[in-house]
Design an enzyme around this catalytic site. Structure first.
Site, PDB file in Angstrom:
ATOM      1  N   SER A  72       7.690  77.099  82.847  1.00 23.08           N
ATOM      2  CA  SER A  72       7.545  78.495  82.472  1.00 23.08           C
ATOM      3  C   SER A  72       6.738  78.711  81.195  1.00 23.08           C
ATOM      4  CB  SER A  72       8.935  79.106  82.287  1.00 23.08           C
ATOM      5  OG  SER A  72       9.591  78.503  81.183  1.00 23.08           O
ATOM      6  N   SER A 103      10.082  73.099  81.780  1.00 20.56           N
ATOM      7  CA  SER A 103       9.169  74.181  81.396  1.00 20.56           C
ATOM      8  C   SER A 103       8.211  73.859  80.250  1.00 20.56           C
ATOM      9  CB  SER A 103       9.965  75.440  81.051  1.00 20.56           C
ATOM     10  OG  SER A 103      10.428  76.050  82.232  1.00 20.56           O
ATOM     11  N   LYS A 141       5.722  80.466  72.321  1.00 26.08           N
ATOM     12  CA  LYS A 141       6.213  81.080  73.555  1.00 26.08           C
ATOM     13  C   LYS A 141       7.036  82.322  73.209  1.00 26.08           C
ATOM     14  CE  LYS A 141       8.720  79.755  77.814  1.00 26.08           C
ATOM     15  NZ  LYS A 141       9.491  78.679  78.465  1.00 26.08           N
TER      16      LYS A 141
END
Lengths: 488, 479
Positions: free
Chosen positions: A153, A177, A78
């Site tokens: 997310s 997330s 990420k």
């Protein structure tokens, strides 16, 4: 060998370790898969193909190293984790040209373990969102249905792993997330106990809630990634100096659920659940009972305060954490600045997206003189009550089970007009972050109505990651082979 | 109407740790701009602070030294505001739960002894420095100082005059330096102070509106700024105008204070506990160890100098103001021992010639070339009559600058006092022979002329004659 990408991390690791495949071949297979699927899902923000190939070749020259637990395994991280020499944008324009000169501790540990880092995954800007639509660059699409979101997310991480672009990813979980995209994309995601994984180099959203967690295609893969990154870090005062359990061993030795008591919080299983999510999750609980588990009802009476509490704490911390993006030292600086105040206001207005600005404004408000007691202090108090709910539940059970999200992956644009509805996606995931406890999202089949993956989350007491992983593995094994995403 | 001045001070002391408060960068002063900088103190994304425990130790020791409650649990908080020299856009400080709670120090002024309350002591990080270019339309930021540890010592509003404020400031500075945790340099800014000043009619219970004074870089500035501000506020009140609560800067050139620009005033710092730092828990064992490491502090030393050495309070105050001066004094007295270095004599020498030379050289007693043993010898030489006090004072600057054994020094210079009676008798006889008129007048009853004869003998002996012996000889011969 073109199907190498379908292997799990654990499988490919064994093939690499025995020399059956080269690190280069595995990296090339992933790059080919990225080329084939990326136009459809847009999971990535940057790809370091050349560097990855060079690294794979270098690994091959040295030969497999049994001391390196992830030798030659390609991963995608990420874009909220700082990576030395590799752009780290956090999905924001304000960090468009930011290249850190230091690795996050988790990233450094993956490198030490011999992993090959292919690229950086898309995300909601500064991890604020549940759909990855808040990325300043582009939306990511769900590998199961390209018209739908991958969750957020860490949506890029969920999609890239589900689509077979890599063998695992690290995301960050502030309010769900990691677990939400894992659920929406049909993979495994784990949010560790607060303090289990160093936050050094994780660009902060809500510092007291943030935790880095792995996403992978199997429970054992998840255990391997967690093993690589867990542990005390002198660079993070909130990381806990407690022994790291043998996660892989726990998974490999898991046979049944005999003697395990699973708590079912009534607040997580009641109204508001879509029928398909309810059905798939109940089936999984039935399966757990068949495998020897007992279930007991528990109560999380504070659930109805969780969303409000979470957003006050997270936004307050975010308003302070994101203040450093001021255009002075790095990141976007306006070209229009007159005086100092101008520089701040314009740089930040141009650099931050709408959702980030909304959260900064609310966070600033709740910390303001005259409002602090009513909001932030109150939220901190409620937070202790939420933790108490968990502590009381774990007096009656070993772990808690519930759906990750009331619905399966929703269409792109489905909630963008209504941020409050979007915040409610987090209702089942955020209490865990407020309590600082670990949770794992496990795929439990496809929804009857949408044909999309449904995730069940297992929540445990502090530092019970080994227990969660073992239980998840037993369920996973009993479920049989998981289908491959239909749209890629 | 009579007015009472009310003053409270906020002191920022830079701690002498080797590394910064939340990272391992050096705190060395004077390096190239942005040389002592890392991802943590430059506020890069994703980095985290880790407390330098030395800072907690120093803060706790200061608390102990000023009779504060040292809190076993304290919490760091973020103070949020934007400024280019503050890279995270918040300063890590302490707010609701500081490391030290209430305490006090005793100060001494002409008005006597007085207790001044200390509200709290907390730890925080220093900010960097903005440097504005005069030639280009640019500003530069130097982050070397960012993250250098500070303690803020907040007093109660207990002081009633500028003199008390300065006495308090000097006492705090002295304690910090005694503890070895701050160099106390006001000009370089390692010891800074803001003063909250208000006035009220004598007898009124509630406080007047206060102004906060900043930008005072010496004790003299503090004195002058407060005196000016008190007069200004009294004028306002007398004229029926209101004192505005504001921050005012002292202008050293004009000796006045003027308001800081308004924007700086509108801050809401939005303090909240820093989630990146766990609450600081001071274990009882650490506190015991630290308490055991405290040196004798100025007040205790002052009292001991009076009781042990029989010094007047004034002497004790001067000699204990600086730790190294006090150490020098004790070493000198100890070295004197049998050689006759009595404490008061040593004190006189130190408060007079020695301090003057130190101040002129701009050094502390610890850096003096003249060793305590040599000062003790010098005092001993006078006692033994080997040199006169006058000569000793004359040669002191040179002796101070070079150091070394004073006896060898005065012998090499031929300055040893003539105490040999037969040698002096010759000189006395010669003088009497040359001054027949004066001798007759003396014998006629004008005994004041004795001084004249002594002077003549001294002249003849180039000042080296032992004045006591000369006196005796003259009196005998003139009788």
């Amino acid at each position: 060998m073109s199907e190498l990408f379908r292997k799990t991390l654990s499988e490919i690791r064994d093939l690499l370790a025995t020399g059956e495949v080269s690190a280069l071949a595995v990296t090339e297979a992933c790059l080919a898969r990225i080329e084939a699927t990326e136009p459809k899902i847009a999971a990535l923000l940057s790809l370091q193909a050349e560097a990855a190939l060079d690294q794979a070749k270098a690994l091959d020259r040295q030969g497999p190293d049994p001391a390196q637990a992830l030798w030659g395994v390609p991963l995608i991280l990420k874009d909220v984790l700082t990576t030395k020499g590799v752009p780290t944008t956090c999905g924001s324009k304000i960090l468009e040209n930011f290249v850190p000169f230091y690795d996050a501790t988790a990233v450094a540990k993956l490198k030490e373990a011999g992993a090959v880092l292919l690229g950086k995954a898309n995300m909601d800007e500064f991890a604020m969102g549940s759909s990855t639509e808040n990325s300043a660059y582009h939306a990511t699409r769900n590998p199961w249905d390209l018209s739908r979101v991958p969750g957020g997310s860490s949506g890029g991480s969920g999609a890239t792993v589900a689509a077979g672009q890599c063998f695992g990813s690290l995301g960050s979980d502030t309010g769900g997330s990691v677990r939400l995209p894992a659920s929406f994309c049909g993979i495994v995601g784990l949010k560790p106990t607060y303090g289990r994984v160093s936050r050094y180099g994780l660009v902060a959203y809500g510092s007291s809630l943030d935790q880095i967690g792995p996403l992978a295609r199997s429970v054992e893969d998840t255990a391997r990634l967690l093993s690589a990154i867990a542990g005390h870090d002198p660079k993070d005062s909130t990381s806990v100096d407690a022994p790291v359990a043998d996660y892989v061993g726990a998974v490999q030795n898991a046979k049944d659920l005999n003697g395990l008591t699973i708590g079912l919080p009534e607040e997580y299983w009641g109204e508001g659940l879509s029928p398909e999510v309810s059905e798939a999750c109940r089936k999984a609980v039935d399966l757990a009972r068949d495998l020897g588990a007992k279930t007991v009802p528990v109560s999380f009476s504070t659930t109805r305060y969780a969303v409000a509490t979470y957003y006050i704490v997270a936004m307050a911390e975010a308003s302070s954490n994101l203040a450093r993006f001021d255009g002075v030292r790095y990141g976007h600086r306006t070209k229009e600045a007159g005086e100092l105040l101008d520089l701040y206001q314009k740089s930040r207005t141009e650099g931050f997206g709408e959702e980030v600005q909304r959260r900064i404004i609310i966070g600033t408000y709740v910390l303001s003189a005259g409002y602090y007691d009513a909001y932030y202090r109150k939220a901190a108090q409620v937070r202790r009550l939420i933790r108490r709910d968990f502590d009381q539940a774990f007096e009656k059970c070993d772990l808690v089970a519930g759906p990750v999200c009331p619905i399966t992956a929703f269409p792109l644009g489905g909630f963008t007009a209504d941020p409050l509805q979007m915040y409610l996606m987090d209702i089942f995931t955020i209490s865990l972050n407020l309590a600082g406890l670990p949770g794992l999202s496990l795929p439990v089949g496809l929804g009857r109505d949408t044909g999309l993956p449904v995730g069940l989350q297992l929540l445990g007491p502090a530092f019970s990651e080994d227990r969660l992983l073992a239980a998840a593995r037993v369920l996973e094994a009993a479920q049989g082979e998981r289908p491959w995403p239909s749209a890629v | 109407m009579q007015y009472e001045t009310v003053i409270g001070l906020e002191i920022h002391a830079q701690l002498k740790t080797a590394t910064k408060i939340f990272c391992s960068c050096s705190t060395t002063f004077g390096n190239e701009p942005n040389e002592n900088v890392c991802p943590v103190c430059s506020g890069m994304p994703g980095v985290l602070p880790v407390l330098n425990v030395k800072v907690a130790e120093y803060a706790a020791k200061m608390g102990m030294a000023v009779n504060c409650v040292v809190n076993p649990v304290s919490v760091f908080a973020r103070k949020n505001y934007f400024y280019p020299d503050l890279p995270k856009a918040y300063q890590i400080s302490q707010f609701e739960q500081p490391i030290c709670g209430p305490g006090h120090v005793v100060i001494e002024t002409e008005a006597g002894r007085k207790k001044v309350g200390i509200t709290r002591i907390h730890m925080e990080e220093d900010a960097g420095k903005n440097i504005h270019s005069a030639s280009e339309n640019k500003s530069f930021v130097d982050l070397n100082r960012t993250g250098v540890p500070l303690i803020e010592i907040v007093s109660d509003p207990d002081m009633r005059s500028a003199a008390e404020a300065v006495a308090y400031l000097k006492e705090i500075r002295s304690i910090l330096v005694y503890l070895g945790i701050c160099d106390g340099n006001m000009e370089e800014g390692s010891f800074r102070c803001d003063a909250n000043v208000s006035v009220r009619p004598v007898g009124q219970a509630e406080l007047g509106t206060r102004a906060e004074l900043k930008n005072m870089n010496s004790f003299k500035h503090v004195q002058k700024a407060i005196d000016y501000e008190v007069a200004r506020q009294i004028d306002l009140v007398e004229d029926g105008e209101a004192v505005i609560q504001e921050t005012r800067l002292y202008d050293a050139a004009k000796g006045t204070t003027h308001p800081m620009r308004g924007k700086e005033e509108a801050h809401d710092y939005r303090y909240f506990p820093d989630p990146d730092l766990v609450p600081l828990v001071l274990e009882a064992q650490w506190l015991t160890t630290w308490r055991g490491e405290l040196p004798e502090l100025p007040e205790a030393k002052r009292n001991r100098f009076v009781s042990q050495y029989g010094l007047p309070e004034f002497d004790a105050g001067v000699l204990t103001a600086e730790r190294d001066l006090a150490d020098y004094f004790e070493a000198t007295v100890a070295a004197g021992g049998a050689a006759g270095g009595e404490a008061k004599k040593v004190s006189n020498w130190m408060m007079g010639e020695f301090l003057r030379e130190l101040n002129q050289a701009g050094i502390g007693a610890g850096q003096a070339k003249l060793a305590p043993a040599d000062l003790a010898r010098l005092v001993g030489l006078i006692d033994k009559g080997l040199i006169s006090g006058k000569i000793a004072k004359e040669v002191f600057p040179e002796l101070f600058a070079q150091g070394g054994d004073p006896e060898a020094f005065v012998k090499a210079k031929g300055l040893v006092q003539i105490s040999d009676t037969s040698a002096l008798e010759q000189a006395v006889d010669a003088v009497l022979a040359e001054s027949q008129t004066e001798v007759e007048r003396y014998r006629a009853g004008n005994t004041k002329l004795l001084g004249f004869f002594v002077g003549q003998v001294m002249k003849k002996t180039k000042g080296q004659a032992n004045p006591g012996i000369v006196n005796d000889l003259l009196k005998n011969k003139l009788a």
